[in-house]
Design a protein around this motif. Structure first.
Motif, PDB file in Angstrom:
ATOM      1  N   CYS A 126      42.071  48.660  26.103  1.00 35.95           N
ATOM      2  CA  CYS A 126      42.037  47.280  25.652  1.00 35.95           C
ATOM      3  C   CYS A 126      43.426  46.691  25.863  1.00 35.95           C
ATOM      4  CB  CYS A 126      41.650  47.233  24.175  1.00 35.95           C
ATOM      5  SG  CYS A 126      41.578  45.591  23.458  1.00 35.95           S
ATOM      6  N   ALA A 127      43.485  45.421  26.187  1.00 29.80           N
ATOM      7  CA  ALA A 127      44.777  44.771  26.397  1.00 29.80           C
ATOM      8  C   ALA A 127      44.713  43.350  25.871  1.00 29.80           C
ATOM      9  CB  ALA A 127      45.147  44.770  27.874  1.00 29.80           C
ATOM     10  N   SER A 128      45.865  42.837  25.512  1.00 29.96           N
ATOM     11  CA  SER A 128      45.933  41.442  25.087  1.00 29.96           C
ATOM     12  C   SER A 128      47.134  40.777  25.736  1.00 29.96           C
ATOM     13  CB  SER A 128      46.028  41.328  23.563  1.00 29.96           C
ATOM     14  OG  SER A 128      47.319  41.699  23.100  1.00 29.96           O
ATOM     15  N   SER A 129      47.061  39.471  25.864  1.00 26.52           N
ATOM     16  CA  SER A 129      48.185  38.705  26.398  1.00 26.52           C
ATOM     17  C   SER A 129      48.066  37.276  25.910  1.00 26.52           C
ATOM     18  CB  SER A 129      48.192  38.753  27.925  1.00 26.52           C
ATOM     19  OG  SER A 129      47.124  38.006  28.454  1.00 26.52           O
ATOM     20  N   ASP A 130      49.166  36.559  26.036  1.00 19.99           N
ATOM     21  CA  ASP A 130      49.077  35.153  25.651  1.00 19.99           C
ATOM     22  C   ASP A 130      48.429  34.330  26.747  1.00 19.99           C
ATOM     23  OD1 ASP A 130      52.618  34.364  26.162  1.00 19.99           O
ATOM     24  OD2 ASP A 130      51.016  34.782  27.571  1.00 19.99           O
TER      25      ASP A 130
ATOM     26  N   PHE B 147      48.955  46.833  26.267  1.00 21.23           N
ATOM     27  CA  PHE B 147      47.828  47.744  26.268  1.00 21.23           C
ATOM     28  C   PHE B 147      47.757  48.577  24.999  1.00 21.23           C
ATOM     29  CE2 PHE B 147      45.877  47.516  30.429  1.00 21.23           C
ATOM     30  CZ  PHE B 147      46.807  46.788  31.138  1.00 21.23           C
ATOM     31  N   GLY B 148      46.520  48.920  24.660  1.00 24.57           N
ATOM     32  CA  GLY B 148      46.301  49.892  23.598  1.00 24.57           C
ATOM     33  C   GLY B 148      46.467  51.305  24.131  1.00 24.57           C
ATOM     34  N   PRO B 149      46.341  52.300  23.264  1.00 28.17           N
ATOM     35  CA  PRO B 149      46.571  53.689  23.673  1.00 28.17           C
ATOM     36  C   PRO B 149      45.413  54.298  24.455  1.00 28.17           C
ATOM     37  CG  PRO B 149      46.012  53.592  21.367  1.00 28.17           C
ATOM     38  CD  PRO B 149      46.145  52.179  21.822  1.00 28.17           C
ATOM     39  N   GLY B 150      44.275  53.650  24.470  1.00 26.50           N
ATOM     40  CA  GLY B 150      43.138  54.146  25.239  1.00 26.50           C
ATOM     41  C   GLY B 150      42.150  54.952  24.414  1.00 26.50           C
ATOM     42  N   THR B 151      40.915  54.961  24.884  1.00 24.50           N
ATOM     43  CA  THR B 151      39.846  55.795  24.326  1.00 24.50           C
ATOM     44  C   THR B 151      39.258  56.613  25.462  1.00 24.50           C
ATOM     45  OG1 THR B 151      39.235  54.236  22.563  1.00 24.50           O
ATOM     46  CG2 THR B 151      37.565  55.828  23.266  1.00 24.50           C
TER      47      THR B 151
ATOM     48  N   THR C 123      45.698  48.149  18.907  1.00 23.75           N
ATOM     49  CA  THR C 123      45.188  49.437  18.435  1.00 23.75           C
ATOM     50  C   THR C 123      43.760  49.630  18.902  1.00 23.75           C
ATOM     51  OG1 THR C 123      44.477  48.437  16.348  1.00 23.75           O
ATOM     52  CG2 THR C 123      46.679  49.422  16.396  1.00 23.75           C
ATOM     53  N   GLN C 124      43.393  50.893  19.154  1.00 27.16           N
ATOM     54  CA  GLN C 124      42.050  51.232  19.602  1.00 27.16           C
ATOM     55  C   GLN C 124      41.550  52.431  18.818  1.00 27.16           C
ATOM     56  OE1 GLN C 124      43.157  50.783  24.252  1.00 27.16           O
ATOM     57  NE2 GLN C 124      41.077  51.478  23.890  1.00 27.16           N
ATOM     58  N   THR C 125      40.275  52.393  18.486  1.00 27.53           N
ATOM     59  CA  THR C 125      39.615  53.554  17.882  1.00 27.53           C
ATOM     60  C   THR C 125      38.226  53.703  18.478  1.00 27.53           C
ATOM     61  OG1 THR C 125      38.796  52.186  16.051  1.00 27.53           O
ATOM     62  CG2 THR C 125      40.858  53.417  15.679  1.00 27.53           C
TER      63      THR C 125
END
Lengths: 113, 112
Positions: free
Chosen positions: A91-95, A104-108, A5-7
């Motif tokens: 923003c992105a995350s991975s193992d 990926f997040g939805p973007g800002t 999530t992104q804000t």
């Protein structure tokens, strides 16, 4: 399971202002990254983190700071916004283990006037 | 230098036509390549990766080490395939960790 999530979703800043883009993930991923997306340039890596307390620079780190105090959160700070920082930030995350699948997040969408 | 090149900014085809989105890479190590897709108003998501040798939504991509290419193909395009497609290379970064290097992206427009 919210994923990444992104804000906020949108932000308008004036030149010289500072702000923090928030990013959180609930997948217990060690790796988190920040990218900026600009037309004709694809996604470029700003900063990344391989775990809580560990961060490093990507391709375009100037003007940005990050910290990683918890596994879940990876905020991106703009110290003194410039018009050149107008972009969409992901923003992105991975193992982190090959092969990497980034979530990926939805973007800002940030506009600096 | 580590680099991903997508030579086409826009690929416009008609429904039912074959599609090939080009991707070339430059990497001295053993490459791991991916295609990511971003549909309108949706977040970027993984489409497929070469190591899985899978077909997703009718798309396939073969890694050609001789030509350093990883082109994305679909025999019959559908309107719902219209999206932005990014080719990405997983490269070993300083410090021993992997990072993704993205190409500039190709917008696929499928017309009825």
């Amino acid at each position: 399971n919210a994923g990444v999530t992104q804000t906020p979703k949108f932000q308008v800043l004036k030149t010289g202002q500072s702000m923090t883009l928030q990013c959180a993930q609930d997948m217990n991923h060690e790796y988190m990254s920040w990218y900026r997306q600009d037309p004709g340039m694809g996604l470029r890596l700003i900063h990344y983190s391989v775990g809580a307390g560990i961060t490093d620079q990507g391709e375009v780190p100037n003007g940005y700071n990050v910290s990683r105090s918890t596994t879940e959160d990876f905020p991106l700070r703009l110290l003194s916004a410039a018009p050149s920082q107008t972009s969409v930030y992901f923003c992105a995350s991975s193992d982190g283990r090959p092969p990497d699948t980034q979530y990926f997040g939805p973007g800002t969408r940030l506009t600096v006037l | 230098a580590q680099r991903v090149t997508q030579p086409e900014k826009l690929l416009s085809v008609f429904k039912g036509a074959p599609v090939e989105l080009k991707c070339n890479y430059s990497y001295s190590g053993s490459p791991e390549l991916f295609w990511y897709v971003q549909y309108s108003r949706q977040r970027l998501q993984l489409l497929l990766r070469h190591i899985s040798r899978e077909s997703i939504k009718g798309f396939t991509a073969d890694l050609n080490k001789g030509e350093t290419s990883f082109h994305l193909k679909k025999p019959f395009a559908q309107e719902e395939d219209s999206a932005m497609y990014y080719c990405a290379l997983s490269a070993l970064f300083s410090g021993g960790y992997n990072k993704l290097i993205f190409g500039a992206g190709t917008r696929l427009a499928v017309h009825p």
